[in-house]
Structures are given as structure tokens and as C-alpha cells.
Design an enzyme around this catalytic site. Structure first.
Site, PDB file in Angstrom:
ATOM      1  CG  ASP A 123      -1.727   1.372   1.633  1.00  0.00           C
ATOM      2  OD1 ASP A 123      -1.730   2.497   0.679  1.00  0.00           O
ATOM      3  OD2 ASP A 123      -2.818   0.980   1.943  1.00  0.00           O
ATOM      4  CG  ASN A 132       2.117   3.689 -12.452  1.00  0.00           C
ATOM      5  OD1 ASN A 132       1.222   4.200 -13.515  1.00  0.00           O
ATOM      6  ND2 ASN A 132       1.115   2.509 -11.889  1.00  0.00           N
ATOM      7  CE1 TYR A 186      -5.804  11.172 -11.611  1.00  0.00           C
ATOM      8  CE2 TYR A 186      -5.948  12.947 -13.123  1.00  0.00           C
ATOM      9  CZ  TYR A 186      -4.919  11.796 -12.922  1.00  0.00           C
ATOM     10  OH  TYR A 186      -4.441  11.104 -13.617  1.00  0.00           O
TER      11      TYR A 186
HETATM   12  N1  LIG Z   1      -5.184   6.723 -17.775  1.00  0.00           N
HETATM   13  C1  LIG Z   1      -4.922   7.522 -18.176  1.00  0.00           C
HETATM   14  O1  LIG Z   1      -5.744   8.011 -19.221  1.00  0.00           O
HETATM   15  C2  LIG Z   1      -3.992   8.615 -16.937  1.00  0.00           C
HETATM   16  C3  LIG Z   1      -3.601  10.003 -17.579  1.00  0.00           C
HETATM   17  C4  LIG Z   1      -3.069  10.333 -16.871  1.00  0.00           C
HETATM   18  C5  LIG Z   1      -2.516   9.650 -15.799  1.00  0.00           C
HETATM   19  N2  LIG Z   1      -2.608   8.412 -15.493  1.00  0.00           N
HETATM   20  C6  LIG Z   1      -1.622   8.263 -14.302  1.00  0.00           C
HETATM   21  O2  LIG Z   1      -1.615   7.051 -13.990  1.00  0.00           O
HETATM   22  C7  LIG Z   1      -1.079   6.437 -13.148  1.00  0.00           C
HETATM   23  C8  LIG Z   1      -1.707   4.612 -13.818  1.00  0.00           C
HETATM   24  O3  LIG Z   1      -2.804   5.163 -13.272  1.00  0.00           O
HETATM   25  P1  LIG Z   1      -4.148   4.042 -14.554  1.00  0.00           P
HETATM   26  O4  LIG Z   1      -5.265   4.776 -15.177  1.00  0.00           O
HETATM   27  O5  LIG Z   1      -3.188   2.782 -14.589  1.00  0.00           O
HETATM   28  O6  LIG Z   1      -5.273   3.442 -13.540  1.00  0.00           O
HETATM   29  P2  LIG Z   1      -5.787   1.848 -12.991  1.00  0.00           P
HETATM   30  O7  LIG Z   1      -6.719   2.133 -12.146  1.00  0.00           O
HETATM   31  O8  LIG Z   1      -6.139   1.267 -13.978  1.00  0.00           O
HETATM   32  O9  LIG Z   1      -4.771   1.480 -11.990  1.00  0.00           O
HETATM   33  C9  LIG Z   1      -3.912   2.461 -10.752  1.00  0.00           C
HETATM   34  C10 LIG Z   1      -3.489   0.800  -9.506  1.00  0.00           C
HETATM   35  O10 LIG Z   1      -2.953   1.201  -8.708  1.00  0.00           O
HETATM   36  C11 LIG Z   1      -3.427   0.548  -7.337  1.00  0.00           C
HETATM   37  N3  LIG Z   1      -3.542   0.689  -6.380  1.00  0.00           N
HETATM   38  C12 LIG Z   1      -4.359   1.579  -5.751  1.00  0.00           C
HETATM   39  N4  LIG Z   1      -3.877   2.918  -5.120  1.00  0.00           N
HETATM   40  C13 LIG Z   1      -2.948   1.493  -4.392  1.00  0.00           C
HETATM   41  C14 LIG Z   1      -2.410   1.663  -3.166  1.00  0.00           C
HETATM   42  N5  LIG Z   1      -2.860   2.451  -2.129  1.00  0.00           N
HETATM   43  N6  LIG Z   1      -1.083   1.117  -2.782  1.00  0.00           N
HETATM   44  C15 LIG Z   1      -0.183   0.945  -4.295  1.00  0.00           C
HETATM   45  N7  LIG Z   1      -1.461   0.367  -5.377  1.00  0.00           N
HETATM   46  C16 LIG Z   1      -2.393   1.014  -5.955  1.00  0.00           C
HETATM   47  C17 LIG Z   1      -4.086  -0.128  -7.695  1.00  0.00           C
HETATM   48  O11 LIG Z   1      -4.827  -1.247  -7.406  1.00  0.00           O
HETATM   49  C18 LIG Z   1      -4.387  -0.369 -10.034  1.00  0.00           C
HETATM   50  O12 LIG Z   1      -3.401  -1.952  -9.990  1.00  0.00           O
HETATM   51  C19 LIG Z   1      -2.180   7.053 -12.296  1.00  0.00           C
HETATM   52  O13 LIG Z   1      -1.335   7.998 -10.997  1.00  0.00           O
HETATM   53  C20 LIG Z   1      -2.683   8.208 -12.872  1.00  0.00           C
HETATM   54  O14 LIG Z   1      -3.136   8.841 -12.289  1.00  0.00           O
HETATM   55  C21 LIG Z   1      -3.483   8.024 -15.763  1.00  0.00           C
END
Ligand SMILES: NC(=O)c1ccc[n+]([C@@H]2O[C@H](COP(=O)([O-])OP(=O)(O)OC[C@H]3O[C@@H](n4cnc5c(N)ncnc54)[C@H](O)[C@@H]3O)[C@@H](O)[C@H]2O)c1
Length: 288
Positions: A75, A102, A168
Site C-alpha cells: 500500500d 505510478n 486529482y
Molecule cells: N489512464 C489515464 O488516462 C491516465 C492519464 C494520466 C495519468 N494517469 C496516471 O497513471 C497512473 C496509473 O493510472 P491507471 O490509469 O493505470 O489506473 P488504474 O486504476 O488502471 O491502475 C492503478 C493501480 O494502482 C493501484 N493502487 C491503488 N491504490 C493503491 C495503493 N494504495 N497502493 C498501491 N497500489 C495502489 C490499483 O490497484 C491499480 O492496480 C496514475 O497515477 C494516474 O493518475 C493515468
């Protein structure tokens, strides 16, 4: 440009093969793309996530494909757990060459209606998780003194605030700022640690569907915006694997600003700067 891309790809394979990488939020979405691409480059991978089952499944998948990969349930909002993750990476691979902070979550709603617990979770995971990563890993990297890389996830949304997603916007602005500070601090120390901020645009993932967890999500304007962002990701988002390929290439080129989708970031930067320089109030985009 094609030449640059090819050079980046060659560099990434050359630079990163055999290096160890710790990836938080690795179970799904962007993090799983980083993990698959890192493994394909020949990196030794430590996968960290709070969601244990998909994490173990991904580690098994990577091992079956011949990679060295280990899952460590973590976590990121818990500093002790992140320190234990760094210990485990040391045991497994003798140290961490690359850290990818990430893990991140989304909450949507009016800023005064998003429940405080959800606000706190956003602050503690999205930004606190990065701080915990720096506390646990940077001292070890400095002590080792070998070349290392730290990638922190911000977003296109880290450059311009959006309505109905204040936590966010706040955390992604914060990640941009703290990553820039860290980069400058590495210069002050003359440390061989390359710091990069990663600013994805729309990438196919679970982030919007898993954001639908609070009572504020049922408001029509909130549900509409969530649906709109989800559709944007489904219809126009790049895959996590393609995202990872672009990111590793740019990191291999030594960039601080890692911009995997310049078509989504660049058109908004100039108008935003002009808005501030001309003291024009922020305006809603047309569809609101
Ligand atoms: N998907 C997009 O379009 C997008 C755009 C810009 C930035 N991001 C950033 O990319 C990163 C990944 O996002 P994503 O889109 O893959 O989201 P996602 O929800 O698919 O994956 C996020 C992962 O983080 C894990 N997670 C959540 N809380 C946690 C914790 N306390 N400890 C450890 N792991 C934890 C979740 O279990 C999940 O596997 C994030 O920081 C997000 O802000 C995503």
C-alpha cells in the site's frame, strides 16, 4: 522524428537490460504496461500494488515469458510498507536501479461534496505514495552511487485544472512540482539519478470505472463527465504497452519532461500560459 524514436528504442534496450525496476500500481492499467515492457526489455521487475491477486498473476505471466519478476503487495500510502518494498527489492536484486511511482486513484464530484475520506485517500496515495517512494528509495540510490532513474506519474491534468476532479488536479499538480524540485535537488547533489515526470494523456485503464465509488458520482453532471473521460480512453486512448514503450524511449533519451502523447498536451500549454499572462479568468470548456 522517426530517427529519434528508433534511437530511443535502441537506447532503452541497451540502457535498461539487466537493470532492476520497482513499479507501484503495477496490477492493472498503465503500471501493468510498464511491467510488461520492462520485462520485455530484459529488466528485473518488482511489481507492487495493493491489489494482490492480479499482481501475482502478472508476475507469473512475466516469469513464464522468461523474465525475473516478483510481486510484493504494497500500500503506497503506508511509509512502512514502501520501506519494506525497498528492502525486498534489495534482497531480490541487490538494489533498485529504477523506481516508477505510478500508483494513483481518481475521485469525481464537486470538491466540497467528495467525502473527506476520499480526499484523504487521494492525497495519501497519489502524492503521499510518491513521497513515501522518495523517502524509501532515494537514500539507497544515493548511497549506492550508481546510475538510477526515478519516474513520477503526473498527467496532462497536472498542467491544467479540471472541474469535478479537484483532488486529482491537486495531486497531479503536486506531483509535477515535487518531481521538478527533486530534479533540481539531484543537480545540487551532482547525483547520477535521472528524475523524470511522466505526463500521460488518455490511456486505456480502469481509473475511471474504479472512481465510481462515492455517492457524489450519481449526480448527472459527474456521471456524464466520468462517462465522457471513459469513452475518450476507450475510443482514443493508447494501450498501456504503447504508453510504456514511448515513456521508456524518452527516459532513455535522458528527458525530464516525458510526454507520451504530445498531441494531447501541447495544444493546451500556450493558451494556458496566455490566460495567466493576460490575467484572464479560467473558463469552462464549451460542453459544460
Ligand atoms: N489512464 C489515464 O488516462 C491516465 C492519464 C494520466 C495519468 N494517469 C496516471 O497513471 C497512473 C496509473 O493510472 P491507471 O490509469 O493505470 O489506473 P488504474 O486504476 O488502471 O491502475 C492503478 C493501480 O494502482 C493501484 N493502487 C491503488 N491504490 C493503491 C495503493 N494504495 N497502493 C498501491 N497500489 C495502489 C490499483 O490497484 C491499480 O492496480 C496514475 O497515477 C494516474 O493518475 C493515468
Amino acid at each position: 522524428m522517426v530517427g529519434t524514436e528508433n534511437a530511443g528504442a535502441a537506447n532503452a534496450a541497451e540502457l535498461f537490460r539487466g537493470k532492476s525496476v520497482v513499479i507501484t500500481g503495477a496490477s492493472t492499467g498503465i503500471g501493468s504496461g510498464f511491467a510488461r515492457h520492462a520485462a520485455a526489455l530484459g529488466m528485473r521487475v518488482v511489481l507492487a500494488d495493493i491489489a494482490e491477486e492480479p499482481l501475482r498473476a502478472l508476475a507469473a505471466e512475466l516469469r513464464e515469458a522468461g523474465a525475473q519478476a516478483e510481486a510484493v503487495r504494497t500500500d503506497v500510502s503506508d511509509a512502512g510498507a514502501v520501506a519494506a518494498l525497498a528492502d525486498r527489492a534489495d534482497e531480490l536484486f541487490g538494489g533498485t536501479d529504477m523506481l516508477i511511482n505510478n500508483a494513483g486513484i481518481m475521485a469525481m464530484g464537486y470538491s466540497w461534496e467528495i467525502p473527506l475520506e476520499r480526499w484523504e485517500a487521494m492525497l495519501r496515495i497519489n502524492t503521499g505514495g510518491v513521497v513515501n517512494g522518495l523517502h524509501a528509495f532515494v537514500p539507497r540510490m544515493l548511497e549506492r552511487g550508481t546510475r538510477a532513474w526515478i519516474l513520477n506519474l503526473s498527467s496532462v491534468g497536472g498542467f491544467a485544472a479540471a472541474p469535478l476532479m479537484a483532488p486529482y488536479s491537486a495531486t497531479k499538480f503536486a506531483n509535477l512540482a515535487l518531481t521538478e524540485s527533486l530534479h533540481l535537488e539531484m543537480q545540487m547533489r551532482g547525483a547520477p539519478i535521472q528524475v523524470s515526470v511522466v505526463t500521460p494523456g488518455s490511456v486505456k485503464s480502469e481509473i475511471f470505472s474504479t472512481a465510481r465509488t462515492t455517492e457524489t458520482d450519481v449526480k448527472p453532471e459527474v456521471a456524464a463527465m466520468n462517462g465522457q473521460l471513459q469513452r475518450l480512453a476507450d475510443e482514443h486512448g493508447i494501450s498501456p504497452e504503447e504508453h510504456a514503450r514511448r515513456v521508456f524511449e524518452q527516459v532513455a533519451e535522458g528527458r525530464f519532461w516525458v510526454v507520451p502523447q504530445p498531441d494531447q498536451l501541447d495544444p493546451m500549454l500556450r493558451p494556458r500560459t496566455e490566460m495567466i499572462l493576460s490575467r484572464t479568468d479560467p473558463r469552462l470548456p464549451g460542453e459544460f
